[in-house]
Design a protein around this motif. Structure first.
Motif, mmCIF file in Angstrom:
data_model
loop_
_atom_site.group_PDB
_atom_site.id
_atom_site.type_symbol
_atom_site.label_atom_id
_atom_site.label_comp_id
_atom_site.label_asym_id
_atom_site.label_seq_id
_atom_site.Cartn_x
_atom_site.Cartn_y
_atom_site.Cartn_z
ATOM 1 N N GLU A 3 -1.712 55.510 -17.507
ATOM 2 C CA GLU A 3 -1.502 55.899 -18.898
ATOM 3 C C GLU A 3 -2.761 55.622 -19.710
ATOM 4 O OE1 GLU A 3 2.141 53.976 -20.225
ATOM 5 O OE2 GLU A 3 3.106 55.917 -19.925
ATOM 6 N N THR A 4 -2.927 56.388 -20.762
ATOM 7 C CA THR A 4 -4.047 56.241 -21.681
ATOM 8 C C THR A 4 -3.560 55.552 -22.941
ATOM 9 O OG1 THR A 4 -5.089 58.248 -20.824
ATOM 10 C CG2 THR A 4 -5.736 57.554 -23.041
ATOM 11 N N THR A 5 -4.396 54.658 -23.476
ATOM 12 C CA THR A 5 -4.087 54.057 -24.769
ATOM 13 C C THR A 5 -4.758 54.899 -25.845
ATOM 14 O OG1 THR A 5 -3.933 51.842 -23.836
ATOM 15 C CG2 THR A 5 -4.264 51.993 -26.219
ATOM 16 N N TYR A 6 -3.939 55.374 -26.771
ATOM 17 C CA TYR A 6 -4.417 56.186 -27.891
ATOM 18 C C TYR A 6 -4.345 55.384 -29.185
ATOM 19 C CZ TYR A 6 -4.001 60.373 -24.980
ATOM 20 O OH TYR A 6 -4.149 61.319 -23.989
ATOM 21 N N THR A 49 0.721 54.095 -25.713
ATOM 22 C CA THR A 49 0.293 54.597 -24.412
ATOM 23 C C THR A 49 1.084 55.849 -24.088
ATOM 24 O OG1 THR A 49 1.853 53.153 -23.270
ATOM 25 C CG2 THR A 49 -0.402 52.334 -23.515
ATOM 26 N N PRO A 52 -2.056 60.894 -19.824
ATOM 27 C CA PRO A 52 -3.095 61.796 -20.332
ATOM 28 C C PRO A 52 -2.530 63.210 -20.350
ATOM 29 C CG PRO A 52 -3.956 60.380 -18.592
ATOM 30 C CD PRO A 52 -2.465 60.168 -18.635
ATOM 31 N N ARG A 55 -4.181 66.853 -25.635
ATOM 32 C CA ARG A 55 -4.236 66.081 -26.878
ATOM 33 C C ARG A 55 -3.817 66.898 -28.090
ATOM 34 N NH1 ARG A 55 -9.066 62.199 -28.433
ATOM 35 N NH2 ARG A 55 -9.303 62.509 -26.221
ATOM 36 N N ARG A 79 -7.342 59.482 -31.082
ATOM 37 C CA ARG A 79 -8.517 59.096 -30.297
ATOM 38 C C ARG A 79 -8.096 58.135 -29.195
ATOM 39 N NH1 ARG A 79 -9.611 62.505 -33.206
ATOM 40 N NH2 ARG A 79 -11.373 62.802 -34.583
ATOM 41 N N THR A 80 -8.844 58.144 -28.099
ATOM 42 C CA THR A 80 -8.634 57.134 -27.069
ATOM 43 C C THR A 80 -9.406 55.877 -27.481
ATOM 44 O OG1 THR A 80 -10.564 57.752 -25.747
ATOM 45 C CG2 THR A 80 -8.466 58.885 -25.249
ATOM 46 N N GLU A 82 -11.459 54.360 -25.669
ATOM 47 C CA GLU A 82 -12.844 54.550 -25.211
ATOM 48 C C GLU A 82 -13.670 55.365 -26.207
ATOM 49 O OE1 GLU A 82 -10.203 53.428 -22.020
ATOM 50 O OE2 GLU A 82 -10.086 55.189 -23.326
ATOM 51 N N GLU A 83 -13.067 56.363 -26.823
ATOM 52 C CA GLU A 83 -13.800 57.174 -27.804
ATOM 53 C C GLU A 83 -14.169 56.355 -29.034
ATOM 54 O OE1 GLU A 83 -11.837 61.513 -26.711
ATOM 55 O OE2 GLU A 83 -10.835 60.219 -28.174
#
Length: 183
Positions: A3-6, A49, A52, A55, A79-80, A82-83
């Motif tokens: 999962e991605t954290t946004y 989370t 992905p 978006r 945004r993630t 990382e961004e």
């Protein structure tokens, strides 16, 4: 698939008489099936989370749900972690002398500014300068006049710009990022 954290930077939350408690805002995000929903301060910063995904579709889904629940549009700049980390690490304000009259701001953008947009852009009133931008954020130096912030730098965006933006102080963005990473 991990999962991605946004980080959702929301516009129109707790301004102009539109008050939303963070507990309610977190519940609205959880209703969408998003995981590990948290918020930071009262200005519309939500972490969650999700798998992905597309978006743009996720952003539209969140905006539609918030508008239905709150009764007014809430633009979402998604945004993630990382961004946001890339922007903070790039330190777009490294050459700016910070004084008591200077505030450093990021304007998170829903769409990139036009390719032909020329930087820097200076306010006719001298109350802000847009130093530059990435596709996702503009870097703005605000100059207090008579102890107050002046006009909105988004007014400098060309009329052809069809996007939206929401601003955060740079030091607040650093704190938002740290909170999001604690996950």
């Amino acid at each position: 698939m991990a999962e991605t954290t946004y980080i959702a930077f929301l516009r129109a939350i707790n301004v102009g008489g539109r008050t939303v408690k963070m507990e309610q805002l977190r519940a609205l995000f959880a209703e969408l099936g998003l995981g590990n929903v948290r918020s930071y301060i009262q200005s519309g910063n939500v972490f969650f989370t999700a798998d992905p995904t597309d978006r743009a579709a996720l952003t539209r889904r969140i905006e539609k749900h918030l508008e239905a629940a709150l009764g007014y549009p809430v633009p979402v700049m998604l945004r993630t972690v990382e961004e946001v980390e890339e922007i903070v690490e790039a330190d777009p304000f490294a050459d700016v002398e910070v004084t008591p009259e200077v505030r450093l701001c990021l304007v998170f953008l829903s769409e990139p500014l036009p390719d032909d947009y020329q930087f820097p852009v200076h306010s006719p009133k001298g109350d802000w300068d847009i130093l530059g931008a990435t596709p996702g954020a503009a870097f703005v130096v605000m100059h207090l006049q008579n102890g107050r912030l002046g006009s909105n730098p988004a007014t400098a965006f060309p009329k052809s710009y069809g996007g939206q933006g929401t601003s955060r102080f740079f030091h607040t963005t650093v704190k938002i990022l740290a909170a999001a990473k604690k996950g």
